[in-house]
Design a protein around this motif. Structure first.
Motif, short mmCIF file in Angstrom:
data_model
loop_
_atom_site.label_atom_id
_atom_site.label_comp_id
_atom_site.label_asym_id
_atom_site.label_seq_id
_atom_site.Cartn_x
_atom_site.Cartn_y
_atom_site.Cartn_z
N ALA A 6 0.84 -1.19 0.00
CA ALA A 6 0.00 0.00 0.00
C ALA A 6 0.87 1.24 0.00
O ALA A 6 1.87 1.30 0.72
CB ALA A 6 -0.90 0.01 1.23
N GLN A 7 0.51 2.22 -0.78
CA GLN A 7 1.20 3.51 -0.83
C GLN A 7 2.70 3.33 -1.09
O GLN A 7 3.53 4.03 -0.55
CB GLN A 7 0.96 4.30 0.45
N GLY A 8 3.04 2.34 -1.93
CA GLY A 8 4.43 2.09 -2.28
C GLY A 8 5.24 1.40 -1.22
O GLY A 8 6.44 1.22 -1.37
N LYS A 9 4.60 0.97 -0.14
CA LYS A 9 5.29 0.28 0.94
C LYS A 9 4.83 -1.16 1.01
O LYS A 9 3.68 -1.47 0.69
CB LYS A 9 4.99 0.94 2.29
N THR A 10 5.71 -2.04 1.43
CA THR A 10 5.36 -3.42 1.69
C THR A 10 5.52 -3.66 3.18
O THR A 10 6.60 -3.45 3.74
CB THR A 10 6.25 -4.40 0.90
N ILE A 11 4.42 -4.05 3.82
CA ILE A 11 4.42 -4.29 5.26
C ILE A 11 3.90 -5.70 5.51
O ILE A 11 3.37 -6.34 4.60
CB ILE A 11 3.57 -3.24 5.99
N THR A 12 4.02 -6.17 6.72
CA THR A 12 3.54 -7.50 7.06
C THR A 12 2.61 -7.45 8.27
O THR A 12 2.67 -6.52 9.07
CB THR A 12 4.70 -8.48 7.36
N CYS A 13 1.77 -8.47 8.36
CA CYS A 13 0.90 -8.61 9.52
C CYS A 13 0.54 -10.08 9.70
O CYS A 13 0.77 -10.89 8.80
CB CYS A 13 -0.34 -7.74 9.39
N ILE A 28 0.83 4.40 6.92
CA ILE A 28 0.14 4.48 5.63
C ILE A 28 -0.95 5.55 5.77
O ILE A 28 -1.70 5.55 6.74
CB ILE A 28 -0.51 3.13 5.24
N ASP A 29 -1.03 6.48 4.82
CA ASP A 29 -2.03 7.56 4.86
C ASP A 29 -3.41 7.01 4.50
O ASP A 29 -3.85 7.09 3.36
CB ASP A 29 -1.65 8.68 3.89
N LEU A 30 -4.10 6.50 5.48
CA LEU A 30 -5.40 5.86 5.28
C LEU A 30 -6.53 6.85 5.07
O LEU A 30 -7.49 6.57 4.38
CB LEU A 30 -5.71 4.96 6.48
N HIS A 31 -6.43 8.02 5.68
CA HIS A 31 -7.49 9.03 5.60
C HIS A 31 -7.06 10.20 4.73
O HIS A 31 -5.90 10.62 4.76
CB HIS A 31 -7.84 9.53 7.00
N ASN A 32 -8.01 10.76 3.98
CA ASN A 32 -7.75 11.92 3.12
C ASN A 32 -8.05 13.22 3.86
O ASN A 32 -9.05 13.32 4.56
CB ASN A 32 -8.63 11.86 1.86
N PHE A 99 -13.33 13.06 0.76
CA PHE A 99 -13.23 12.99 2.22
C PHE A 99 -13.39 11.56 2.72
O PHE A 99 -12.68 11.11 3.60
CB PHE A 99 -14.29 13.91 2.85
N TRP A 100 -14.34 10.83 2.14
CA TRP A 100 -14.62 9.46 2.55
C TRP A 100 -13.91 8.42 1.70
O TRP A 100 -14.17 7.24 1.83
CB TRP A 100 -16.12 9.20 2.51
N GLY A 101 -13.04 8.84 0.80
CA GLY A 101 -12.39 7.90 -0.10
C GLY A 101 -13.34 7.35 -1.14
O GLY A 101 -13.13 6.28 -1.70
N GLN A 102 -14.40 8.10 -1.41
CA GLN A 102 -15.46 7.66 -2.31
C GLN A 102 -15.25 8.07 -3.75
O GLN A 102 -16.00 7.67 -4.63
CB GLN A 102 -16.81 8.20 -1.83
N GLY A 103 -14.23 8.90 -4.02
CA GLY A 103 -14.02 9.45 -5.35
C GLY A 103 -13.56 8.45 -6.39
O GLY A 103 -13.49 7.24 -6.14
N ASP A 104 -13.25 8.97 -7.58
CA ASP A 104 -12.81 8.13 -8.69
C ASP A 104 -11.34 8.32 -9.02
O ASP A 104 -10.79 7.58 -9.84
CB ASP A 104 -13.66 8.42 -9.93
N GLU A 105 -10.72 9.35 -8.44
CA GLU A 105 -9.29 9.63 -8.69
C GLU A 105 -8.44 8.88 -7.67
O GLU A 105 -8.68 8.98 -6.46
CB GLU A 105 -9.01 11.12 -8.60
N VAL A 106 -7.43 8.19 -8.15
CA VAL A 106 -6.55 7.42 -7.26
C VAL A 106 -5.64 8.38 -6.48
O VAL A 106 -5.03 9.27 -7.05
CB VAL A 106 -5.69 6.44 -8.08
N VAL A 107 -5.58 8.19 -5.17
CA VAL A 107 -4.67 8.95 -4.30
C VAL A 107 -3.34 8.20 -4.20
O VAL A 107 -2.28 8.77 -4.33
CB VAL A 107 -5.28 9.16 -2.90
N TRP A 108 -3.43 6.90 -3.95
CA TRP A 108 -2.25 6.04 -3.97
C TRP A 108 -2.67 4.61 -4.31
O TRP A 108 -3.83 4.24 -4.16
CB TRP A 108 -1.44 6.08 -2.68
N THR A 109 -1.70 3.86 -4.82
CA THR A 109 -1.92 2.46 -5.17
C THR A 109 -0.96 1.59 -4.36
O THR A 109 -0.18 2.10 -3.56
CB THR A 109 -1.69 2.20 -6.67
N ALA A 110 -1.01 0.32 -4.63
CA ALA A 110 -0.08 -0.60 -3.95
C ALA A 110 1.36 -0.22 -4.24
O ALA A 110 2.16 -0.08 -3.33
CB ALA A 110 -0.36 -2.04 -4.40
N GLU A 111 1.68 -0.04 -5.50
CA GLU A 111 3.04 0.28 -5.88
C GLU A 111 3.27 1.70 -5.71
O GLU A 111 3.57 2.61 -5.54
CB GLU A 111 3.35 -0.15 -7.32
#
Length: 111
Positions: A6-13, A28-32, A99-111
Motif C-alpha cells: 500500500a502507498q508504495g510500501k510493503t508491510i507484514t501482519c 500508511i495515509d489511510l485518511h484523506n 473525504f470518505w475515499g469515495q471518489g474516482d481519482e486514485v490517491v495512492w496504489t499498492a506500488e
C-alpha cells in the motif's frame, strides 16, 4: 505472516489482524485531508477508511455493507472499510480521493 502492499510500501501482519490498525501502525495515509482528524476511530460509522482491496480478507459485516450502501459511498464500487476488515492473506490496496475515499481519482496504489 501476510504481505500488504500500500502507498508504495510493503508491510507484514499476522492472520486476523485489523487492517486499519496495521496501516496506521505502519504510517500508511489511510485518511484523506481532514478525515485524518475527523473520523470514527474504527467503529465503522464514518466510512473515511474506505479502500479498494485485492486479496483475501474477512467477509463484509453489517457495518461495512450499511456504510457503503448510502451516499457518498456506493455499493457498485469495490470498496471496503479498513476498520472492519480482518486480514486473511496477501493484499494490494488502492486509496481514492474524496473525504470518505469515495471518489474516482486514485490517491495512492499498492506500488
Amino acid at each position: 505472516m501476510f504481505k500488504i502492499v500500500a502507498q508504495g510500501k510493503t508491510i507484514t501482519c499476522s492472520e486476523g489482524e485489523n487492517l486499519r490498525l496495521v496501516l496506521i501502525r505502519n504510517d500508511i495515509d489511510l485518511h484523506n485531508g481532514k478525515a485524518k482528524i475527523i473520523n470514527c476511530r474504527g467503529i465503522g460509522s464514518c466510512g473515511t477508511c474506505s479502500v479498494e482491496i485485492e486479496g483475501s480478507v474477512s467477509e463484509a459485516n453489517w457495518k461495512d455493507k450499511a456504510r457503503h450502501s448510502f451516499p457518498p459511498h456506493s455499493p457498485e464500487k469495490n470498496r471496503r472499510l479498513a476498520c472492519q476488515i480482518k486480514v486473511h492473506g496477501d493484499l494490494k490496496l488502492t486509496k481514492y480521493d474524496g473525504f470518505w475515499g469515495q471518489g474516482d481519482e486514485v490517491v495512492w496504489t499498492a506500488e
